[in-house]
Design a protein around this motif. Sequence first.
Motif, short mmCIF file in Angstrom:
data_model
loop_
_atom_site.label_atom_id
_atom_site.label_comp_id
_atom_site.label_asym_id
_atom_site.label_seq_id
_atom_site.Cartn_x
_atom_site.Cartn_y
_atom_site.Cartn_z
N UNK A 36 0.81 -1.21 0.00
CA UNK A 36 0.00 0.00 0.00
C UNK A 36 0.85 1.28 0.00
N UNK A 37 2.15 1.13 0.24
CA UNK A 37 3.04 2.30 0.25
C UNK A 37 3.61 2.61 -1.13
N UNK A 38 3.39 1.76 -2.10
CA UNK A 38 4.09 1.87 -3.38
C UNK A 38 3.75 3.13 -4.17
N UNK A 39 2.55 3.68 -3.99
CA UNK A 39 2.16 4.85 -4.76
C UNK A 39 2.43 6.17 -4.04
N UNK A 40 2.98 6.11 -2.84
CA UNK A 40 3.35 7.34 -2.13
C UNK A 40 4.41 8.08 -2.94
N UNK A 41 4.26 9.39 -3.06
CA UNK A 41 5.19 10.18 -3.86
C UNK A 41 6.36 10.67 -3.01
N UNK A 42 7.57 10.50 -3.56
CA UNK A 42 8.78 10.95 -2.87
C UNK A 42 9.72 11.57 -3.89
N UNK A 43 10.69 12.39 -3.46
CA UNK A 43 11.72 12.87 -4.40
C UNK A 43 12.52 11.69 -4.94
N UNK A 58 1.69 3.29 7.64
CA UNK A 58 0.60 3.42 8.61
C UNK A 58 0.09 4.85 8.49
N UNK A 59 0.26 5.65 9.53
CA UNK A 59 -0.07 7.07 9.41
C UNK A 59 0.95 7.78 8.53
N UNK A 60 2.17 7.26 8.53
CA UNK A 60 3.23 7.76 7.66
C UNK A 60 3.87 6.58 6.95
N UNK A 61 4.73 6.87 6.02
CA UNK A 61 5.52 5.81 5.37
C UNK A 61 6.88 5.78 6.06
N UNK A 62 7.24 4.62 6.58
CA UNK A 62 8.51 4.47 7.28
C UNK A 62 9.40 3.51 6.51
N UNK A 63 10.60 3.96 6.22
CA UNK A 63 11.58 3.18 5.46
C UNK A 63 12.80 2.98 6.36
N UNK A 64 13.17 1.73 6.59
CA UNK A 64 14.33 1.40 7.43
C UNK A 64 15.33 0.62 6.58
#
Length: 235
Positions: free
Chosen positions: A126-133, A165-171
């Motif tokens: 579900x995070x795949x379409x979140x837009x990032x630089x 979740x409420x945000x996208x977290x990348x570790x």
Amino acid sequence: HDLFLLRNLAISVIISGVTLRYMYMQRLLQRQLEAKNEARIQALQARIHPHFLFNSMNTIAALLHIDADAAEKAVISLSAMYRAALESGAELVPLATEIELTRHYLSVEGLRLNARLRVDWQIDPQALQTKIPSLIIQPLVENAVYHGIEPCVGGGEIRISIEQKDTVKIIISNPLPADEDGPRQPGNQVALKNIRDRLAIAFGRRASLKSFQQGDIYRVELELPVSEEPAEGKQ
């Protein structure tokens, strides 16, 4: 009566002129800020790939004599990487696109490091379409390879976890070389600062980047807003 009308008309003209002037100046300042931010992003992107190009060209040159197909795939992956770097840095891209670029990078490094480089992806769909630089994750993974995997005699595993979740977290985590592996590569804080600057331009304080060491593991944590557009003016 005529004087009253003329006076009101004059006041209306003055107010309209001041309003139009204000709107014009606001638009001009906005365009100047956008141009400044785009220039900053392009300058930052230009410094993200120092040693990767040289390593890649050496790998491709070696493969040309023993495995032409692998060399061709490496050239395609390298081309995809630099095509993204040359595109407008002001645009946001889907997280899925950034993941694909990172996979291209890892495929090239995998040809050089072979079994010493192992990667564990854990991706929340579900995070795949979140837009990032663009070119945010790849430089962090590059740091993990350069400072973690490459100096280790036996290599190691990079773990990339992406959760929404409420945000996208990348570790992103990687092992650190032991003392017997020899001296460690000096830390490269430039790439981290570049990414923090780009996140601040795109999202203001709604995005963060933290890095720290836990025992013999080095971790980088990115937190991004789920929204698909940047928060203009939110600093």
